[in-house]
Write an enzyme that holds these catalytic residues in place. Structure first.
Site, PDB file in Angstrom:
ATOM      1  N   ASP A 136      10.402   1.052   9.711  1.00  0.00           N
ATOM      2  CA  ASP A 136       9.173   0.492  10.279  1.00  0.00           C
ATOM      3  C   ASP A 136       9.205   0.524  11.810  1.00  0.00           C
ATOM      4  OD1 ASP A 136       7.961   0.021   7.911  1.00  0.00           O
ATOM      5  OD2 ASP A 136       8.196  -2.154   7.913  1.00  0.00           O
ATOM      6  N   ASP A 289      13.332 -12.989   0.393  1.00  0.00           N
ATOM      7  CA  ASP A 289      14.481 -12.908  -0.499  1.00  0.00           C
ATOM      8  C   ASP A 289      14.624 -14.173  -1.343  1.00  0.00           C
ATOM      9  OD1 ASP A 289      15.043 -14.439   1.722  1.00  0.00           O
ATOM     10  OD2 ASP A 289      16.650 -13.158   2.464  1.00  0.00           O
TER      11      ASP A 289
END
Length: 533
Positions: A136, A289
């Site tokens: 990214d 996460d």
């Protein structure tokens, strides 16, 4: 009157006004102190003592469990079915499942070669391994460098794919989610995630994947982080002490008792079917996460932590980078707790005691109370009681309980026991930011979804992870790029309280207050990452 010089009239008048104002303020203080200030401050003391007892009980509980685990619990390969995967000349590589390795990146100029090289060196059949670099980056030069590195490994026969997106929607969660949509991923059964500075050993997959193959109820196998630059400076030593407790105690206890813990975001292997069943990656918080881990657990999936399976990684070595990281790690869980607490309560697939563990122990005590009591009690309430001696703080709450908690927290890193007192002062400084971050997360305020990528310096590129050559000399006279006014403000407040206690106090708190003042002052000037350990 004629003999008096006019120049003396104004100072006398001013002194009179000043004395009058001082007297009025003193009178107001005496009027409100007994009926208002003392009861409120005493109530704050009781609340802080209650939180201290909650934290103590949590630490003692985990201490008892970890002792039992080490003495009596079976090893993971005995508790779960485990059979190594052997190479078979007749079957070829068909007995190996297809594994996807995802490496999310964002302008990782210093470390991109580390994870790509380590992933390419995994001991796994090349036709059963897909490496996916999710870049990214916004820096065109870095993107070109990463792509060329991928091409270099592809030319050696490694199945590596370089993927970019048009935007950074969802940050890391968005990149991981987009990566799983690729057509070549459909044949993959498991996905392992490594951040850009993580370097797995070649046998990583062979030691972890069999647990997933032979135990269909396990969704996640988490490895432990090992820090290649822990000796770089005092800042990294302090971080090592905190994180070693997290891995040595918190994750081991969660894995052994409830088969649940928060995914660390990297150095873990997921069953892709479990990710899909849990609803995939979501970017509603900065702890994607942990979000996925909680949702998967609520659907009955189990997690396994392997403490002896270690992956090399890098700790933030600048105070600025560490502050951003801690904001994300503190704000995200609080924000997730706000959004999921009722979903956990209403869930019917998990046992009652597991709900209690997740809500009370995992979220409330560890992610919220632990930060609040450290900051509110030791940096605010206790200093204020010095200014208001009518408020009583029992010695068991101000000395004995924190001493026991500190000793229990230090078991993860015995080699740093000599730094324990400084670690206490440092944790008190960081509790200021963690408390602020948890409030932002709970109330979903302006910076609740702020994501600043932790800057990495590539310390792990030294041979064998030896960072002793990286130690920096003190830069005491170097002016900071940016003053941390919040820390400097608390340094001034604690200094005033310390001076008052030195003159009027009876408990000798001024020793602690002056040392804590120095810690806030050093942090306020940004010097904390500049000293060798």
């Amino acid at each position: 009157m004629d003999g008096v010089s006019p120049k003396f009239v104004l100072p006398e008048t001013f002194d009179g006004v000043r004395m009058e104002i001082t007297g009025q303020l003193g009178m107001i203080w005496e009027l409100v102190k007994a009926p208002v200030i003392v009861p409120l401050l005493q109530l704050a003391v009781y609340i802080c003592l209650l939180m201290s007892v909650m934290l103590l009980c949590e630490r003692v509980y985990m201490g008892i469990v970890i002792v039992l685990v080490k003495l009596f619990w079976k090893k993971p390969d005995k508790r779960y079915k485990f059979e190594p995967i052997h190479d078979d000349e007749e079957l070829g590589s068909s007995n190996f499942p297809v594994v996807l390795v995802q490496i999310p990146m964002f302008n990782e100029r210093e470390v991109y070669k580390l994870s790509i090289g380590a992933a390419s060196g995994l001991s796994w059949p090349s036709d059963r391994l897909v490496i996916q670099v999710l870049d990214d980056s916004t820096d065109p030069t870095v993107k070109q460098m990463v792509e060329m590195e991928c091409q270099r490994w592809a030319s050696k026969g490694i199945n590596i794919r370089y993927q970019i997106r048009e935007n950074r929607v969802g940050y890391k969660a968005g990149a991981l989610k987009e990566g799983l949509k690729r057509s070549y991923v459909k044949h993959c059964e498991y996905v392992v995630i490594f951040d850009a500075d993580f370097q797995p050993e070649p046998d990583f997959l062979r030691r972890s994947i069999p647990f997933l193959i032979h135990n269909p109820n396990i969704a996640l196998v988490q490895a432990r982080w090992r820090f290649v630059n822990s000796d770089e400076c005092l800042l990294t030593r302090m971080q090592e002490m905190s994180l070693d407790y997290h891995f040595t105690v918190e994750q081991e206890v969660g894995s052994s008792t409830h088969a649940f813990f928060g995914f660390n975001g990297t150095a873990g292997i997921w069953r892709i079917a479990a990710i899909n069943e849990a609803g995939g990656w979501k970017d509603r918080t900065t702890v994607e996460d942990m979000d996925l881990a909680v949702r998967a657990s609520l659907r009955g999936w189990k997690f396994l932590y392997l403490g002896d399976l270690q992956v090399k990684s890098e700790l933030p070595s600048t105070f600025r980078a560490f502050r951003f990281q801690q904001h994300r790690w503190s704000c995200g869980p609080a924000n997730l707790f706000r959004k999921m607490v009722m979903e956990i309560v209403r869930n019917k697939k998990v046992r009652f005691w597991k709900k209690v563990y997740v809500i009370y122990s995992f979220f409330f005590v560890r992610k919220i109370i632990a930060h609040w009591v450290t900051f509110c009690f030791y940096c605010v309430v206790l200093p204020l009681t010095i200014l208001v001696p009518e408020v009583n703080v029992p010695i068991w709450g101000s000395v004995y309980i924190p001493s026991i908690i500190t000793i229990l927290n230090s078991v993860g890193t015995p080699r740093s026991i000599h730094l324990l007192f400084y670690w206490i002062l440092f944790e008190n400084v960081m509790s200021l930011h963690r408390t602020k971050a948890t409030l932002i997360g709970l109330f979903e305020a302006g910076r609740a979804n702020e994501w600043v990528v932790t800057a990495k310096l590539g310390s792990g590129q030294n041979a064998k992870g030896n960072t002793k050559g990286l130690k920096r000399f003190p830069r005491i006279f170097k002016l900071p790029d940016r003053l941390n006014t919040l820390e400097l403000g608390f340094a001034a407040f604690l200094f005033v309280c310390g001076c008052y206690d030195f003159v009027h106090g009876k408990n000798n708190y001024f020793i602690y207050l002056f040392l804590q003042t120095l810690s806030f002052f050093i942090s306020g000037l940004g010097w904390i990452g500049t000293y060798v350990s």
